[in-house]
Design a protein around this motif. Structure first.
Motif, PDB file in Angstrom:
ATOM      1  N   ASN B  14     -47.646  64.601 -41.388  1.00 39.20           N
ATOM      2  CA  ASN B  14     -47.832  63.628 -41.957  1.00 39.20           C
ATOM      3  C   ASN B  14     -46.407  63.202 -42.676  1.00 39.20           C
ATOM      4  O   ASN B  14     -45.249  62.203 -42.342  1.00 39.20           O
ATOM      5  N   LEU B  15     -45.776  64.419 -43.085  1.00 36.08           N
ATOM      6  CA  LEU B  15     -44.519  65.059 -43.695  1.00 36.08           C
ATOM      7  C   LEU B  15     -43.086  63.737 -42.208  1.00 36.08           C
ATOM      8  O   LEU B  15     -42.594  64.255 -42.295  1.00 36.08           O
ATOM      9  N   GLU B  16     -43.972  64.661 -41.156  1.00 33.88           N
ATOM     10  CA  GLU B  16     -42.711  64.345 -39.981  1.00 33.88           C
ATOM     11  C   GLU B  16     -42.631  62.959 -39.950  1.00 33.88           C
ATOM     12  O   GLU B  16     -41.595  62.800 -39.122  1.00 33.88           O
ATOM     13  N   LEU B  17     -43.703  61.688 -40.392  1.00 33.16           N
ATOM     14  CA  LEU B  17     -42.881  60.672 -39.915  1.00 33.16           C
ATOM     15  C   LEU B  17     -42.591  60.053 -40.958  1.00 33.16           C
ATOM     16  O   LEU B  17     -41.314  59.675 -39.993  1.00 33.16           O
ATOM     17  N   ASN B  18     -42.131  60.821 -42.006  1.00 36.89           N
ATOM     18  CA  ASN B  18     -40.797  60.269 -43.225  1.00 36.89           C
ATOM     19  C   ASN B  18     -39.979  61.201 -42.205  1.00 36.89           C
ATOM     20  O   ASN B  18     -38.229  60.530 -42.263  1.00 36.89           O
ATOM     21  N   THR B  19     -39.607  62.131 -41.561  1.00 32.54           N
ATOM     22  CA  THR B  19     -38.896  63.127 -41.275  1.00 32.54           C
ATOM     23  C   THR B  19     -38.292  61.725 -40.357  1.00 32.54           C
ATOM     24  O   THR B  19     -36.630  61.792 -40.179  1.00 32.54           O
ATOM     25  N   LEU B  20     -39.225  61.374 -39.190  1.00 30.86           N
ATOM     26  CA  LEU B  20     -38.158  61.120 -38.052  1.00 30.86           C
ATOM     27  C   LEU B  20     -38.259  59.240 -38.948  1.00 30.86           C
ATOM     28  O   LEU B  20     -37.364  58.170 -37.755  1.00 30.86           O
ATOM     29  N   GLY B  21     -38.200  59.182 -39.380  1.00 33.86           N
ATOM     30  CA  GLY B  21     -37.828  57.899 -40.559  1.00 33.86           C
ATOM     31  C   GLY B  21     -38.505  56.555 -39.502  1.00 33.86           C
ATOM     32  O   GLY B  21     -38.047  55.160 -39.278  1.00 33.86           O
ATOM     33  N   TYR B  25     -42.365  54.939 -48.191  1.00 28.44           N
ATOM     34  CA  TYR B  25     -43.387  54.899 -48.877  1.00 28.44           C
ATOM     35  C   TYR B  25     -44.338  54.860 -48.442  1.00 28.44           C
ATOM     36  O   TYR B  25     -44.056  56.586 -47.685  1.00 28.44           O
ATOM     37  N   THR B  26     -45.201  54.404 -48.499  1.00 29.40           N
ATOM     38  CA  THR B  26     -46.078  55.184 -48.190  1.00 29.40           C
ATOM     39  C   THR B  26     -47.259  54.640 -46.792  1.00 29.40           C
ATOM     40  O   THR B  26     -48.554  54.331 -46.744  1.00 29.40           O
ATOM     41  N   PHE B  27     -46.298  54.267 -46.332  1.00 31.68           N
ATOM     42  CA  PHE B  27     -46.522  52.657 -45.144  1.00 31.68           C
ATOM     43  C   PHE B  27     -46.922  53.243 -43.841  1.00 31.68           C
ATOM     44  O   PHE B  27     -46.605  53.323 -43.026  1.00 31.68           O
ATOM     45  N   GLY B  28     -47.653  54.864 -43.667  1.00 36.56           N
ATOM     46  CA  GLY B  28     -48.402  55.440 -42.601  1.00 36.56           C
ATOM     47  C   GLY B  28     -49.875  56.720 -43.223  1.00 36.56           C
ATOM     48  O   GLY B  28     -49.348  56.692 -44.115  1.00 36.56           O
ATOM     49  N   ASN B  29     -49.924  56.483 -41.956  1.00 30.56           N
ATOM     50  CA  ASN B  29     -50.985  57.671 -42.174  1.00 30.56           C
ATOM     51  C   ASN B  29     -51.381  58.239 -40.937  1.00 30.56           C
ATOM     52  O   ASN B  29     -51.498  57.984 -39.704  1.00 30.56           O
ATOM     53  N   VAL B  30     -51.134  60.458 -41.141  1.00 34.03           N
ATOM     54  CA  VAL B  30     -51.777  60.847 -39.309  1.00 34.03           C
ATOM     55  C   VAL B  30     -52.975  61.186 -39.909  1.00 34.03           C
ATOM     56  O   VAL B  30     -53.280  61.973 -41.477  1.00 34.03           O
ATOM     57  N   SER B  31     -53.812  61.543 -39.031  1.00 31.47           N
ATOM     58  CA  SER B  31     -55.272  62.477 -39.368  1.00 31.47           C
ATOM     59  C   SER B  31     -54.894  63.311 -38.218  1.00 31.47           C
ATOM     60  O   SER B  31     -54.212  63.707 -36.911  1.00 31.47           O
ATOM     61  N   ALA B  32     -55.817  64.885 -38.181  1.00 30.65           N
ATOM     62  CA  ALA B  32     -55.944  65.716 -37.518  1.00 30.65           C
ATOM     63  C   ALA B  32     -57.176  65.645 -37.398  1.00 30.65           C
ATOM     64  O   ALA B  32     -58.248  66.051 -38.291  1.00 30.65           O
ATOM     65  N   VAL B  33     -58.577  66.359 -35.895  1.00 33.82           N
ATOM     66  CA  VAL B  33     -59.922  65.846 -35.851  1.00 33.82           C
ATOM     67  C   VAL B  33     -59.936  67.558 -35.890  1.00 33.82           C
ATOM     68  O   VAL B  33     -59.468  68.423 -35.186  1.00 33.82           O
ATOM     69  N   ASP B  34     -61.135  67.954 -36.303  1.00 37.72           N
ATOM     70  CA  ASP B  34     -61.800  69.314 -36.394  1.00 37.72           C
ATOM     71  C   ASP B  34     -63.440  69.077 -35.617  1.00 37.72           C
ATOM     72  O   ASP B  34     -64.208  68.695 -35.736  1.00 37.72           O
TER      73      ASP B  34
END
Lengths: 231, 231, 231, 231
Positions: B14-21, B25-34
């Motif tokens: 999730n932080l990487e989304l922000n770092t990569l531009g 704000y909160t315009f995105g989300n990432v999930s990781a599955v188990d």
């Protein structure tokens, strides 16, 4: 010391304009209102962001009289005052010359609602108020700028609570919100929406407006009675 | 503590989304599955990236029930759940409102495969699923968003393993991969491919699709049985 | 230790691609030649710039054999080898997928010489070599990529010393110079020239090529016998 | 030591070009004049901004003779000298190859005044002087570049005090002001105005010039006798 907190909020919101890349030099200003006292805090005119200090923020009343502060307030102060007087629900106002927002204003066109990024924030095209008549320009210019905005909303039947932004034709954007920080947030959202709308129409000049069902769904899930976005 | 590692991977993606531009704000989300437990970790709804902590990440099962976490999960959670349930081979999903990707989605157009940068990652145009019917929008919206994506892939005969990205018409991109980090990687690649395709068609509106031999060659040298790219 | 200095120069030139914003992820590679030994240093394949160390750089000869290094060299190694073998005057080569350069390559168009920024560096339009035939693609692809470039220069009568850059149709730019650092410099100049040419033709689709007298004047004052630019 | 302060001002203004993103490599130069001595300080030719030191700045007189300094002055020195000699009211000059400014210059078009951002700084379209005749190019080129600028202003009846910037066709912008810092400020403003004008005409090819009343109002409130902008 009475206005210390208000000045601080105003100061931080002004700096945020710079951090977000919405202004160069002194091309913008933010204010924060104190409804109880009928005053607002605003950036001093022509002071660079990196030289600005919290104590430089000027306190003004709704008749544009300086209440506290040694510096001259923003040249756009009367526009802010008029908007605070006219729209009782707003707590902060931001004005910038951000690139894409200004470009739509210079094109004298509303920004069409083309996607959910837009609908997450408002259900209407971003209105572009026409440039003022020569008479209004040569008169009480900044006061009339405020009137031009409220006239535009009245004529189009827009609700400032649901449409927290406007383009002033050939000039640039004004945005507002329940706080100075929220007004700045709306300036950033507007700039991004303006950029996406520009690109969309370049890719597909016939790209249609967003369908009504998606407009309502996205707006309501963030702002409606049964909103389920956020914490 | 069971989900500590999964939360950490989700948090960092999730932080990487922000770092990569790719987000503001909160315009995105990432999930990781188990896959073993049938659960996934996802960003909480409406939390700013700079305020996000690993322990804020929410654990949800494929029926959208919160398994662990004090915050409300992303409003797009049901879309993620549907994709994990439908496509067993994916390990992470990313959703953004990145500028160029959204602009193609708002144009309601597939992104044509115009060069080897695109073919290094997928052999097809990036599909743009049409906006949903009013009935689906007013129904179980986020769940139906997921169905709209898998329907699009089924109707077009696309393989999610070979096409790790989609545009949802008038909304924006969803991307995936064998991990959350890889899903974010695909979001960045998509944004760059979308930008190049925009510019290419501005320079030459008649720029043709990449020839089949180059598509196969570039894809195979990175992803084929005899791939020789990388270590 | 024999190649310590060469590896260092190659390493720094590769990092510079990243610093200059010409690459994302692993989308590029730079090499530096040692003419005395008939070898060159090149980036290893698929290694991220922030993980790259000087000792990871691979030494290869002009027959594409690894002379020193534990990692697999760039997948584009054969293209570099062919160019070094064909053009004895070059000391370094850079390949990127930089946005504007790639967009012109995808448009399959030469970049017209439209101003003195371009003429300060070369007197010709930046050539765009056509995409290869299917036969060449399915053959020794990366080797043939190099041949496609040298064939383009031979057929057009271009001098690699005066035209230190090329676009490979549907792929992207290759640039060179008397050192790896100079090759990277030309990649950055090309990207800026490509961006300006795009904007110029958007502003005025009929913008003419630069007049011959200005081309000669600007090129000669930097590169001619009586050059008076620089120290 | 006589020129220590002048060199420092010139040095800082040159670095500012780089900080503001107006130049890459050595694509620009700034000078600062000492009217009393009839000399000016200017960047040395071809020296990278991050290697530049205050003591590297060269002092030149209006006949282009080096008065102090060990390095060769900018190749554009004669253009600066001519402008200082012709226009007694200017204190500093900046020249860049900034992207949007150059693109309008390459398009050989004036930048139309389309909004108040422009009118806050000048009341005219930004003039684009035509490329020089072959005779002038093959002659005393940099000197003639200066003449081309002053000829353009004379023929159009423009006042250098009110129009502090020009595009030189197919080349790029020159800007000036009462100091080197102000000249750089005008380069940044020009670049932003050029970018907005490009975007405006892309959004609406028929976007009209700003109405005269708004031009006068915005210019006068910042620069007129009764200016009330700033402190």
């Amino acid at each position: 010391m009475a206005y210390k907190e208000l000045k601080r909020a105003c100061y931080e919101a002004n700096l945020e304009l710079n951090t977000l890349g919405l202004v160069i030099y002194t091309f913008g200003n933010v204010s924060a209102v104190d409804r109880d006292r009928g005053t607002f805090a605003i950036k001093p005119s022509g002071v660079a962001y990196d030289a600005l200090r919290p104590e430089d923020i000027v306190i003004v009343d709704f008749d544009n009289q300086v209440v506290e502060g040694k510096l001259r307030p923003s040249s756009d102060t009367k526009t802010h005052a008029w908007l605070y007087r006219s729209w009782e629900g707003i707590g902060g106002i931001a004005h910038t010359h951000a690139t894409y927002s200004v470009s739509w204003a210079q094109a004298q066109m509303d920004i069409p609602i083309l996607g959910t990024t837009h609908a997450d924030h408002l259900t209407e095209d971003v209105p572009c108020a026409p440039p003022m008549s020569d008479e209004l320009i040569s008169g009480n210019y900044e006061h009339n700028t405020g009137r031009q905005i409220t006239d535009c909303f009245r004529e189009r039947g827009l609700d400032y609570g649901e449409v927290p932004m406007v383009l002033l034709g050939n000039h640039g954007p004004f945005t507002w919100g329940d706080s100075a920080a929220k007004a700045v947030y709306h300036s950033k959202v507007l700039e991004e929406v303006a950029r996406m709308a520009f690109l969309t129409r370049q890719i597909n000049p016939g790209a249609p407006r967003l369908k009504e069902a998606l407009i309502r769904k996205h707006y309501e899930r963030k702002h409606g009675k049964s909103a389920y976005y956020g914490q």
